[in-house]
Each structure stands twice: as C-alpha cells, then as structure tokens.
Design a protein around this motif. Sequence first.
Motif, PDB file in Angstrom:
ATOM      1  N   GLU A  10     -11.247  10.901   9.104  1.00  0.00           N
ATOM      2  CA  GLU A  10     -12.044  10.647   7.902  1.00  0.00           C
ATOM      3  C   GLU A  10     -11.200  10.168   6.725  1.00  0.00           C
ATOM      4  N   ALA A  11      -9.847  10.173   6.883  1.00  0.00           N
ATOM      5  CA  ALA A  11      -8.956  10.038   5.722  1.00  0.00           C
ATOM      6  C   ALA A  11      -9.169   8.752   4.912  1.00  0.00           C
ATOM      7  N   THR A  12      -9.383   7.628   5.584  1.00  0.00           N
ATOM      8  CA  THR A  12      -9.506   6.384   4.821  1.00  0.00           C
ATOM      9  C   THR A  12     -10.807   6.396   4.016  1.00  0.00           C
TER      10      THR A  12
ATOM     11  N   LYS B  39       0.832  -1.216   0.000  1.00  0.00           N
ATOM     12  CA  LYS B  39       0.000   0.000   0.000  1.00  0.00           C
ATOM     13  C   LYS B  39       0.866   1.265   0.000  1.00  0.00           C
ATOM     14  N   CYS B  40       1.859   1.307   0.899  1.00  0.00           N
ATOM     15  CA  CYS B  40       2.722   2.502   0.964  1.00  0.00           C
ATOM     16  C   CYS B  40       3.463   2.691  -0.357  1.00  0.00           C
TER      17      CYS B  40
ATOM     18  N   ALA C 144      -7.370   1.444  -2.727  1.00  0.00           N
ATOM     19  CA  ALA C 144      -8.596   2.149  -2.305  1.00  0.00           C
ATOM     20  C   ALA C 144      -8.549   2.652  -0.863  1.00  0.00           C
ATOM     21  N   ASN C 145      -7.904   1.906   0.049  1.00  0.00           N
ATOM     22  CA  ASN C 145      -7.947   2.354   1.452  1.00  0.00           C
ATOM     23  C   ASN C 145      -6.644   3.023   1.904  1.00  0.00           C
ATOM     24  N   ALA C 146      -5.844   3.483   0.934  1.00  0.00           N
ATOM     25  CA  ALA C 146      -4.531   4.066   1.270  1.00  0.00           C
ATOM     26  C   ALA C 146      -4.613   5.508   1.761  1.00  0.00           C
ATOM     27  N   GLY C 147      -5.814   6.107   1.757  1.00  0.00           N
ATOM     28  CA  GLY C 147      -5.939   7.489   2.232  1.00  0.00           C
ATOM     29  C   GLY C 147      -5.587   7.624   3.706  1.00  0.00           C
ATOM     30  N   GLY C 148      -5.827   6.562   4.477  1.00  0.00           N
ATOM     31  CA  GLY C 148      -5.553   6.613   5.923  1.00  0.00           C
ATOM     32  C   GLY C 148      -4.066   6.717   6.198  1.00  0.00           C
TER      33      GLY C 148
END
Length: 426
Positions: free
Chosen positions: A198-200, A104-105, A352-356
């Motif tokens: 809210e980031a993720t 992910k990173c 998709a869930n890398a915003g967190g």
Amino acid sequence: MGMAYIEPAPIKDKENPLESMMSRFDAAARLLGITEEMYHILKVPARQVIVGLPITMDSGEIKVFEGYRVIHSNILGPAKGGIRFDPGVHLDEVRALAAWMTWKCAVVDIPYGGAKGGIACNPREMSVGEMERLMRQYTVAMLDVFGPDKDIPAPDMGTGPREMAWLMDEYSKAKGMTVNSVVTGKPLVLGGSLGRTEATGRGVTVAALSAMDKLRMNPYRTSAAIQGFGNVGMHAADLLQERGVTVQAISDISGGYYNDRGIDITAAMTYRSANNGSLEGFNGAERISNEELLSLPVDVLVPAAKEDVINQDNAASIQARMIVEGANGPTSASADEIINGKGILVVPDILANAGGVTVSYFEWVQNRIGYKWNLDRINRRADRIMKDAFDRVFETSKKYQVSMRLAAYIVAIDKVASTYKYRGGY
Ligand SMILES: NC(=O)C1=CN([C@@H]2O[C@H](COP(=O)(O)OP(=O)(O)OC[C@H]3O[C@@H](n4cnc5c(N)ncnc54)[C@H](O)[C@@H]3O)[C@@H](O)[C@H]2O)C=CC1
Ligand SMILES: O=C(O)CCC(=O)C(=O)O
C-alpha cells in the motif's frame, strides 16, 4: 570547460518521457547554476544494459523479448528502482524512469541512486508459466548488474510480489545462498515488508492531504478522480476515501467508472481481485472513457497509470484544482505551461509517489538486520518522510518562486550534486 558526450538518438514519439524529464532537469539545473561538468555528470546514465531473452512459450514456440536495465546514478548509494512489464517499454522510457528514481530518492532523502528495468511484453496475454520463465531469464541476464549493494530492483507496472519472489529465488540460486535483500516488494514470507503493497498509494494520500492543507481544502468536502486502478491507484483511492474524500471516478485499461455520489472503493477492490485484476463489468457506476475522467469537474486528479496521459492536447480541459501524480511522468513537459497557467497545483511524481521506494528502503534495512518491524512503525516513519519531503519542496517552491515540480528537481539536483562533490572524483 565542456565535456563531450554523443547522445544516442531518442525515439521520436509524439511525447517522449526522456525529453519531458530532461526539459525539467535543464530548467532546474539552470536555476541552480550548476557547472557544465556537473550537468553532464548528472545527465548521463552510469550504465545501460539491453538483453535478448529467448523464452519457450506454452505453444512450444520460442519468442525473443528485449529486456532493459538502466542505472542512472549511484552517487547517493546503490541504485534502486522497479521493473516494468508492458508492451510499450523502450530504452528512452527506461532511461527517463531511471533518472526519475535518482531524483525521487534524493527528494525523500534516502541513500539510494536511481535505476529502472523493463521488458517489452504483454503480461495480459501471457500465462503464469511464461511470465515466470521470462522473469527468471531476465534475472540470469542481470546477475552481474543486480546486488544488495549495487542495484536493488522492485515492482513497477505489470509486476508485483510474485515476480519479485522469482527474481529473489533465481538470484539466490546463482549465489548459492538466500539473498533476500537483492530485491524489495517481495511477499511477506520471503522477507517482504509490512506496508510495502500500500506504500505508494499511502504516500500519494499523504502528499494530497498536505497539498489540501496548503489550499485550505477540507477532505470531507473534496472530490477526486483516479486514473489507473492497479497497485498505486487502488490504494490511493482506498486511503483517500478513508480520509473523507469522495472518489467520484476510477479507471483502468478497460475504461472509466463514474458516480457523483462516490464509488464504493472496497467493492471495486473486491470486484477487481475476483476478476483477474480488471474492473471490466464493474457496476454501481456510469461508464466513461479514460479521456473523460481527466477532465471531470473534481477537486483532485490522481493520474496513476502511465506517462504522458496529460499532454498539450488535453491539458486545457483539466478542471481539477490539484493534480497529485501517482504515476511516473503522467504529465508531459509540453503541458506544464498550460497547467501552471490555469493555476493548478501539481504535486509532482518524484515527490508524490515516493512512498513506495521509502518502504522498499525499510524492507532492505529489515532484510539486512534480519529483523521485522511492525506496521505501525513503518507507516509512522514513512508518513514522516513524505510530510518532511513535501514541506521541503513547498518551501523551495516559495524560495525560488517556481512550481512544486521545478522545486522538487532543484532539491534533488542540489542533493546529488553536493554529494558528488563530497565524494570527489573530478
Ligand atoms: N508500484 C509502485 O510501488 C510504484 C509505481 N509507480 C508508478 O505508478 C504507475 C502505476 O504503477 P502500478 O500501480 O504499480 O502498476 P499496475 O500494473 O499495478 O497498475 C497499472 C494500472 O493502470 C491501468 N492502465 C494501464 N494503461 C492505462 C490507460 N491507458 N488508461 C487508464 N488506465 C491504464 C491498468 O489497467 C492498471 O489498473 C506507473 O507509472 C508506475 O511507474 C510509482 C512509484 C511506485
Ligand atoms: O520500490 C522501489 O524500489 C522502486 C519503486 C519504483 O519503481 C518507483 O518508485 O517508480
């Protein structure tokens, strides 16, 4: 020239997240044509720690919990990844989750390796005091593992800002000074970042809107079902609704809630926070099961709870045009072929869930420079990173003629392998 490694026997569940992760990793490694040496370097976790944690429960009884921390890789930088409190936590799950953090990173191009931690426990049956003692004990056991330049934890299922505050406090006490950059996802007053909560969910929304754009879908004429109404699912639901999507179904461990005219997400969030984090008893929607939610005739399905909920037993019944994976590993490898065969576009977890983790990175940067960014700057930068990563993965899927999932692994493995070569060492 091969390298020998004796693999610990995996737990033989019906679906094992480690096997799912490895089968995608193997396929992408083959397509990239990496050497056998590099294959093993990227596959074998750098460090795996298991600790026993004796805790005095409120009853006076002493209970021993098992805690894990797996550092999969520190090739791109210090290891990063959340801590999960859940009864189902086991070593293979943590190993899979740690590797997913590495990929992910790399996909979003932030300078971290991958790690994950977990404790097999049931937070729903524990008091606040018991949770605090457990988190503090875990931190003490991991003092030589964690560190702002070594391994930086964050929240995952069953944990949040409160637990991160305890971790920061216990670590700081042991070091004799305040070290807020040892953990992210903290409360704002302790150096947490605006936008991290809210980031993720926000990143899931950016990924979903980017995918809708590719399929020429108008968000205002699009429906969605979201499994899991915790940190990720709740904010994804809220932001998708804000962007015009009709969220027809939501769910949590108490079951599913369906309304074909759309669920009022603000009301559901208010209800949840007044009801100890649960949707149980929420009205304004028809009750359905979690299984029924997955096969609803919606446009977008967002699994945002846990691993392997979409598997070979139910994949054929999915009717959505796209799946945007808020959770880590929600689709088992055994379902990939069925899903791809149905022409469903999957925006995979490691994208998709890398915003967190992206905003966690911003939190760590702010802590280290001793400065606070405003929300507008954070959201703009995080959205840009998510959009760029989406485009990179989409282009790679076209170039290699593969699914977005395999393309994301290709982007990640290529990045980590080439960085390893620059660092040298074999
Ligand atoms: N919190 C974060 O920033 C990130 C979390 N994730 C992943 O997202 C997923 C959810 O994490 P969080 O939202 O943080 O956890 P959370 O603990 O805040 O929420 C989990 C939600 O899933 C529900 N749930 C649990 N089992 C379920 C089941 N069998 N069926 C339906 N719902 C169920 C729970 O009731 C709760 O509503 C996990 O896979 C996690 O690894 C991924 C990236 C970052
Ligand atoms: O915010 C972080 O550092 C990691 C979050 C996490 O555990 C994940 O992305 O799965």
